[in-house]
Design an enzyme around this catalytic site. Sequence first.
Site, PDB file in Angstrom:
ATOM      1  N   ARG A   1     -26.058  30.127 -25.377  1.00  0.00           N
ATOM      2  CA  ARG A   1     -26.193  28.810 -24.862  1.00  0.00           C
ATOM      3  C   ARG A   1     -26.711  28.958 -23.447  1.00  0.00           C
ATOM      4  O   ARG A   1     -27.351  29.060 -23.214  1.00  0.00           O
ATOM      5  CB  ARG A   1     -24.181  28.409 -24.240  1.00  0.00           C
ATOM      6  CG  ARG A   1     -23.871  29.212 -23.080  1.00  0.00           C
ATOM      7  CD  ARG A   1     -22.537  28.773 -22.068  1.00  0.00           C
ATOM      8  NE  ARG A   1     -22.207  29.690 -21.259  1.00  0.00           N
ATOM      9  CZ  ARG A   1     -21.764  29.564 -20.407  1.00  0.00           C
ATOM     10  NH1 ARG A   1     -20.725  28.238 -20.429  1.00  0.00           N
ATOM     11  NH2 ARG A   1     -20.994  29.699 -18.919  1.00  0.00           N
TER      12      ARG A   1
ATOM     13  N   GLN B   1     -19.048  32.420 -13.222  1.00  0.00           N
ATOM     14  CA  GLN B   1     -18.709  33.387 -12.253  1.00  0.00           C
ATOM     15  C   GLN B   1     -19.227  34.595 -12.494  1.00  0.00           C
ATOM     16  O   GLN B   1     -20.029  35.166 -10.834  1.00  0.00           O
ATOM     17  CB  GLN B   1     -17.078  33.979 -12.168  1.00  0.00           C
ATOM     18  CG  GLN B   1     -16.401  32.566 -11.842  1.00  0.00           C
ATOM     19  CD  GLN B   1     -16.069  31.690 -13.622  1.00  0.00           C
ATOM     20  OE1 GLN B   1     -17.131  31.524 -14.575  1.00  0.00           O
ATOM     21  NE2 GLN B   1     -14.880  30.775 -13.776  1.00  0.00           N
TER      22      GLN B   1
ATOM     23  N   LYS C   1     -24.083  13.597  16.862  1.00  0.00           N
ATOM     24  CA  LYS C   1     -25.112  12.389  15.565  1.00  0.00           C
ATOM     25  C   LYS C   1     -25.677  13.302  14.698  1.00  0.00           C
ATOM     26  O   LYS C   1     -25.620  14.036  14.532  1.00  0.00           O
ATOM     27  CB  LYS C   1     -25.635  11.926  16.751  1.00  0.00           C
ATOM     28  CG  LYS C   1     -27.124  10.790  16.195  1.00  0.00           C
ATOM     29  CD  LYS C   1     -26.344   9.369  16.556  1.00  0.00           C
ATOM     30  CE  LYS C   1     -26.913   8.494  16.902  1.00  0.00           C
ATOM     31  NZ  LYS C   1     -25.842   7.454  17.365  1.00  0.00           N
TER      32      LYS C   1
ATOM     33  N   HIS D   1     -24.195  21.293 -18.023  1.00  0.00           N
ATOM     34  CA  HIS D   1     -23.363  21.558 -19.873  1.00  0.00           C
ATOM     35  C   HIS D   1     -24.993  21.369 -20.352  1.00  0.00           C
ATOM     36  O   HIS D   1     -25.058  19.663 -20.166  1.00  0.00           O
ATOM     37  CB  HIS D   1     -22.422  21.141 -19.823  1.00  0.00           C
ATOM     38  CG  HIS D   1     -21.082  21.379 -18.469  1.00  0.00           C
ATOM     39  ND1 HIS D   1     -20.640  22.721 -19.442  1.00  0.00           N
ATOM     40  CD2 HIS D   1     -20.200  21.058 -18.209  1.00  0.00           C
ATOM     41  CE1 HIS D   1     -19.361  23.156 -18.639  1.00  0.00           C
ATOM     42  NE2 HIS D   1     -19.351  22.261 -17.783  1.00  0.00           N
TER      43      HIS D   1
ATOM     44  N   THR E   1     -23.952  10.131  21.973  1.00  0.00           N
ATOM     45  CA  THR E   1     -24.724  10.703  20.512  1.00  0.00           C
ATOM     46  C   THR E   1     -25.579  10.448  20.798  1.00  0.00           C
ATOM     47  O   THR E   1     -26.464  10.557  19.716  1.00  0.00           O
ATOM     48  CB  THR E   1     -23.690   9.921  19.130  1.00  0.00           C
ATOM     49  OG1 THR E   1     -23.360   8.209  19.267  1.00  0.00           O
ATOM     50  CG2 THR E   1     -22.003  10.683  19.620  1.00  0.00           C
TER      51      THR E   1
END
Length: 289
Positions: A173, A216, A12, A244, A57
């Site tokens: 940035r 990363q 479910k 971004h 379910t």
Amino acid sequence: MDLRLGDNQYGKAEVRLVRVDRAEAGHTVTDLNVSTALAGDLDATHLTGDNSGVLPTDTQKNTVYAFARDGVGEPEEFGLRLARHFVDTTPTITRARVHLERYRWERITVDGQPAHHSFARAAGVRTATVTYDGTTAWVVSGLTDLTVMNTTGSEFHGFHRDRFTTLPEATDRILATAVTARWRHATDTANWAESFGLARGALLEAFADTHSRSLQQTLHAMGERVLRGQPDLAQIRLSLPNKHHFLVDLSPFDLDNPGEVFFAADRPYGLIEGEVIRDGAPDPGLAWW
């Protein structure tokens, strides 16, 4: 040509559960989205339509609500109770997986004091996934939709270029992402609330104090910080979409833009994913995810 039934499960999905604990000092809300998935000796229902071994379910949904009557507690604890119940009481079921999302509600502050029974939805969703096979339980805690931003302290340059590369190099940035993280416990017993608080804090601290040369690198720093802070965690997996922010060119309006006005792009976006693993930790394979 020989054919056979492959891996299968059923359950479910997205049982919405809200429990209100009505303490005299102030109410507490537990808001969950619970999904169950059961696997085992289910060949008959697939091959012949014999449903004698199938726990409906709808019954799984009812079990979630019935168990909540006795209290929910931490999501990992509630998931363990449900998973063990399904396997231990249904003869054909040999594996149960329960995934929970907990939505955070915080009491509204009035005149410096928390209101008795008024709440505001807080940012971020806590998650937990419990898998139990009748012998061993694997517990995975986590969070999602935790949106964070560094307005400086992020770079991205020195990357490989080919004839399709147009991205300019960046030495300063905005770095923003919506963190999804899942960490696996080495045991099925822990102070779940404390562990979650420590992990969430470590993720935020590592994001804030890592001078990032790539998302990363930031991902690894966040995962490493969580594992170093809790020896009982075996591994952590993170998914970080790069939200971004592009500097807007204001020169057509005879205006400069010293890093103050940005366009927030929602798509396409870079998606950085990876995991950090503790050496020597038992590995149950991919199934527990």
